[in-house]
Design a protein around this motif. Sequence first.
Motif, PDB file in Angstrom:
ATOM      1  N   THR A 231      -3.650  33.229 106.016  1.00  0.00           N
ATOM      2  CA  THR A 231      -3.203  33.213 104.444  1.00  0.00           C
ATOM      3  C   THR A 231      -1.587  33.115 104.757  1.00  0.00           C
ATOM      4  N   ILE A 232      -1.027  32.366 103.888  1.00  0.00           N
ATOM      5  CA  ILE A 232       0.577  32.429 103.718  1.00  0.00           C
ATOM      6  C   ILE A 232       0.612  32.995 102.585  1.00  0.00           C
TER       7      ILE A 232
ATOM      8  N   ALA B 225      -4.710  33.125  98.050  1.00  0.00           N
ATOM      9  CA  ALA B 225      -6.088  33.213  97.980  1.00  0.00           C
ATOM     10  C   ALA B 225      -6.863  32.392  98.871  1.00  0.00           C
ATOM     11  N   ILE B 226      -6.119  30.955  98.846  1.00  0.00           N
ATOM     12  CA  ILE B 226      -6.875  29.923  99.614  1.00  0.00           C
ATOM     13  C   ILE B 226      -6.116  29.117 100.754  1.00  0.00           C
ATOM     14  N   VAL B 227      -6.970  28.369 101.684  1.00  0.00           N
ATOM     15  CA  VAL B 227      -6.254  28.116 102.848  1.00  0.00           C
ATOM     16  C   VAL B 227      -4.997  27.258 102.407  1.00  0.00           C
ATOM     17  N   PHE B 228      -3.975  27.546 103.122  1.00  0.00           N
ATOM     18  CA  PHE B 228      -2.712  26.534 103.084  1.00  0.00           C
ATOM     19  C   PHE B 228      -3.113  25.297 103.616  1.00  0.00           C
ATOM     20  N   GLY B 229      -2.601  24.223 102.791  1.00  0.00           N
ATOM     21  CA  GLY B 229      -2.914  22.687 102.960  1.00  0.00           C
ATOM     22  C   GLY B 229      -2.093  22.502 104.162  1.00  0.00           C
ATOM     23  N   GLY B 230      -0.884  22.878 104.763  1.00  0.00           N
ATOM     24  CA  GLY B 230      -0.520  22.493 106.011  1.00  0.00           C
ATOM     25  C   GLY B 230      -1.169  22.711 107.044  1.00  0.00           C
ATOM     26  N   GLN B 231      -1.993  24.018 107.155  1.00  0.00           N
ATOM     27  CA  GLN B 231      -2.862  24.221 108.109  1.00  0.00           C
ATOM     28  C   GLN B 231      -4.007  23.341 108.301  1.00  0.00           C
ATOM     29  N   VAL B 232      -4.650  22.955 107.067  1.00  0.00           N
ATOM     30  CA  VAL B 232      -5.776  21.973 107.383  1.00  0.00           C
ATOM     31  C   VAL B 232      -4.999  20.718 107.895  1.00  0.00           C
ATOM     32  N   LEU B 233      -4.119  20.208 107.500  1.00  0.00           N
ATOM     33  CA  LEU B 233      -3.196  18.951 107.943  1.00  0.00           C
ATOM     34  C   LEU B 233      -3.092  19.060 109.469  1.00  0.00           C
ATOM     35  N   ALA B 234      -2.377  19.943 110.128  1.00  0.00           N
ATOM     36  CA  ALA B 234      -2.107  20.122 111.265  1.00  0.00           C
ATOM     37  C   ALA B 234      -3.487  20.441 112.160  1.00  0.00           C
ATOM     38  N   GLN B 235      -4.462  21.151 111.706  1.00  0.00           N
ATOM     39  CA  GLN B 235      -5.783  21.414 112.406  1.00  0.00           C
ATOM     40  C   GLN B 235      -6.528  20.107 112.438  1.00  0.00           C
TER      41      GLN B 235
ATOM     42  N   TYR C  46      -6.041  13.635 101.634  1.00  0.00           N
ATOM     43  CA  TYR C  46      -6.253  14.080 100.522  1.00  0.00           C
ATOM     44  C   TYR C  46      -6.985  15.638 100.627  1.00  0.00           C
ATOM     45  N   PHE C  47      -6.655  16.220  99.556  1.00  0.00           N
ATOM     46  CA  PHE C  47      -7.001  17.686  99.518  1.00  0.00           C
ATOM     47  C   PHE C  47      -8.255  17.328  98.444  1.00  0.00           C
ATOM     48  N   LEU C  48      -9.312  17.807  98.781  1.00  0.00           N
ATOM     49  CA  LEU C  48     -10.382  17.533  97.784  1.00  0.00           C
ATOM     50  C   LEU C  48     -10.960  18.933  97.094  1.00  0.00           C
ATOM     51  N   GLU C  49     -10.701  19.840  97.752  1.00  0.00           N
ATOM     52  CA  GLU C  49     -11.491  21.334  97.520  1.00  0.00           C
ATOM     53  C   GLU C  49     -10.448  22.280  97.880  1.00  0.00           C
ATOM     54  N   ALA C  50     -10.407  23.491  97.364  1.00  0.00           N
ATOM     55  CA  ALA C  50      -9.851  24.637  97.808  1.00  0.00           C
ATOM     56  C   ALA C  50     -10.385  25.196  99.028  1.00  0.00           C
ATOM     57  N   GLY C  51      -9.867  25.454  99.924  1.00  0.00           N
ATOM     58  CA  GLY C  51     -10.431  25.959 101.526  1.00  0.00           C
ATOM     59  C   GLY C  51     -10.827  27.595 101.425  1.00  0.00           C
ATOM     60  N   ASP C  52     -11.914  27.986 101.748  1.00  0.00           N
ATOM     61  CA  ASP C  52     -12.298  29.549 101.752  1.00  0.00           C
ATOM     62  C   ASP C  52     -11.576  30.241 103.083  1.00  0.00           C
ATOM     63  N   LEU C  53     -10.521  30.946 102.867  1.00  0.00           N
ATOM     64  CA  LEU C  53      -9.926  31.670 104.065  1.00  0.00           C
ATOM     65  C   LEU C  53     -10.929  32.463 104.933  1.00  0.00           C
ATOM     66  N   THR C  54     -12.262  32.761 104.556  1.00  0.00           N
ATOM     67  CA  THR C  54     -13.129  33.623 105.041  1.00  0.00           C
ATOM     68  C   THR C  54     -14.110  32.610 106.096  1.00  0.00           C
TER      69      THR C  54
ATOM     70  N   PHE D 112       5.754  37.142  98.149  1.00  0.00           N
ATOM     71  CA  PHE D 112       5.761  35.983  98.887  1.00  0.00           C
ATOM     72  C   PHE D 112       6.641  35.663 100.044  1.00  0.00           C
ATOM     73  N   LEU D 113       7.909  36.014  99.783  1.00  0.00           N
ATOM     74  CA  LEU D 113       8.946  36.007 100.577  1.00  0.00           C
ATOM     75  C   LEU D 113       8.856  37.009 102.009  1.00  0.00           C
ATOM     76  N   SER D 114       7.987  38.124 101.711  1.00  0.00           N
ATOM     77  CA  SER D 114       7.748  39.213 102.543  1.00  0.00           C
ATOM     78  C   SER D 114       6.570  38.891 103.396  1.00  0.00           C
ATOM     79  N   ILE D 115       5.939  37.912 103.260  1.00  0.00           N
ATOM     80  CA  ILE D 115       4.756  37.403 104.165  1.00  0.00           C
ATOM     81  C   ILE D 115       5.196  37.167 105.612  1.00  0.00           C
ATOM     82  N   LYS D 116       4.748  37.578 106.645  1.00  0.00           N
ATOM     83  CA  LYS D 116       5.081  37.105 108.127  1.00  0.00           C
ATOM     84  C   LYS D 116       4.679  35.800 108.217  1.00  0.00           C
ATOM     85  N   ARG D 117       5.611  35.107 108.727  1.00  0.00           N
ATOM     86  CA  ARG D 117       5.318  33.823 109.105  1.00  0.00           C
ATOM     87  C   ARG D 117       5.994  33.390 110.315  1.00  0.00           C
ATOM     88  N   PRO D 118       5.336  32.188 110.960  1.00  0.00           N
ATOM     89  CA  PRO D 118       5.895  31.772 112.254  1.00  0.00           C
ATOM     90  C   PRO D 118       7.241  30.890 112.264  1.00  0.00           C
TER      91      PRO D 118
END
Length: 288
Positions: free
Chosen positions: A27-28, A31-41, A62-70, A151-157
């Motif tokens: 997660t970034i 509650a759903i999968v980050f679109g940039g992650q799906v794109l890159a994968q 195209y993003f069709l459905e929200a991704g489930d993080l689990t 949001f700003l406090s989330i650990k990011r790369p």
Amino acid sequence: MNNTKELIALLNLDKLDNHTFSGTSVTIGSAIVFGGQVLAQAINAAYRTVPENRFLHSLHSYFLEAGDLTLPIQYKVDEMRNGGSFSTRRVTASQNQKTIFILAASFHKKEKGFEHQTQMESNLKQPEELLSWVDMVDKFGAVLPKSIKSFLSIKRPVDFKPVEVKNPLKPENKKPIEHIWFKLKGEIPEMDTALKHQILTYISDYNVLNAAFNPNGKEYSFANTMTASLDHSMWFFRDFDFNDWMLFSAESPNTFGARGLVKGNIFTREGKLVASFSQEGLMRPINK
């Protein structure tokens, strides 16, 4: 996920067969999968099916459905064409047999040709003059709204340093533009072109809709608007590396019908244009 090494591990999919791959999610802050992650994968999957001498030059998705993080995400690659100069791939991402994302990507062998590029703005503040998201929390955390601080406090790369800084306590309408410097965190290893493209694609989905919000910033924000990425396109041009700050430069030509369109460019600090992007996103006001 707090550094480049962890990001690379996230994007490196498990191989199920020659055209099927599987990935997990981090997660970034949503509650759903980050679109940039799906794109890159999806780009990771596509690259693993093309000849080594061909490189991504464009993608449309195209993003069709929200991704489930689990749940794991399965990426199926179809080889649409292998020509003399270009290879085209279609990638379908799914969870529980439901398609959540589709991608078309084209790969091109290196060739020489004509050249020109648009110029990066020359009067922008440099990264050393600006605060990062982490700096903002350290300096203004006591007065920031809880949702923004979280949001700003989330650990990011990735470190982000916005050029145009908004005051969340005094919202106002601004020009439909956004400039943000970004840089990877931690030790940055040697990277081939494929990995650079995956990481840049991941980063490109951050901050996109900000430019579309700006002209109506007095009335609307992420707090009172339902947002989602609807589509995302990119074009890749010149080689680059991640050892210095890079600039994300975006503008929004239109918002209408609960959708906002944003387009822009990504430059090295020296002004070399390495990629362009466009995205349309859902921007639906929440009626309370």
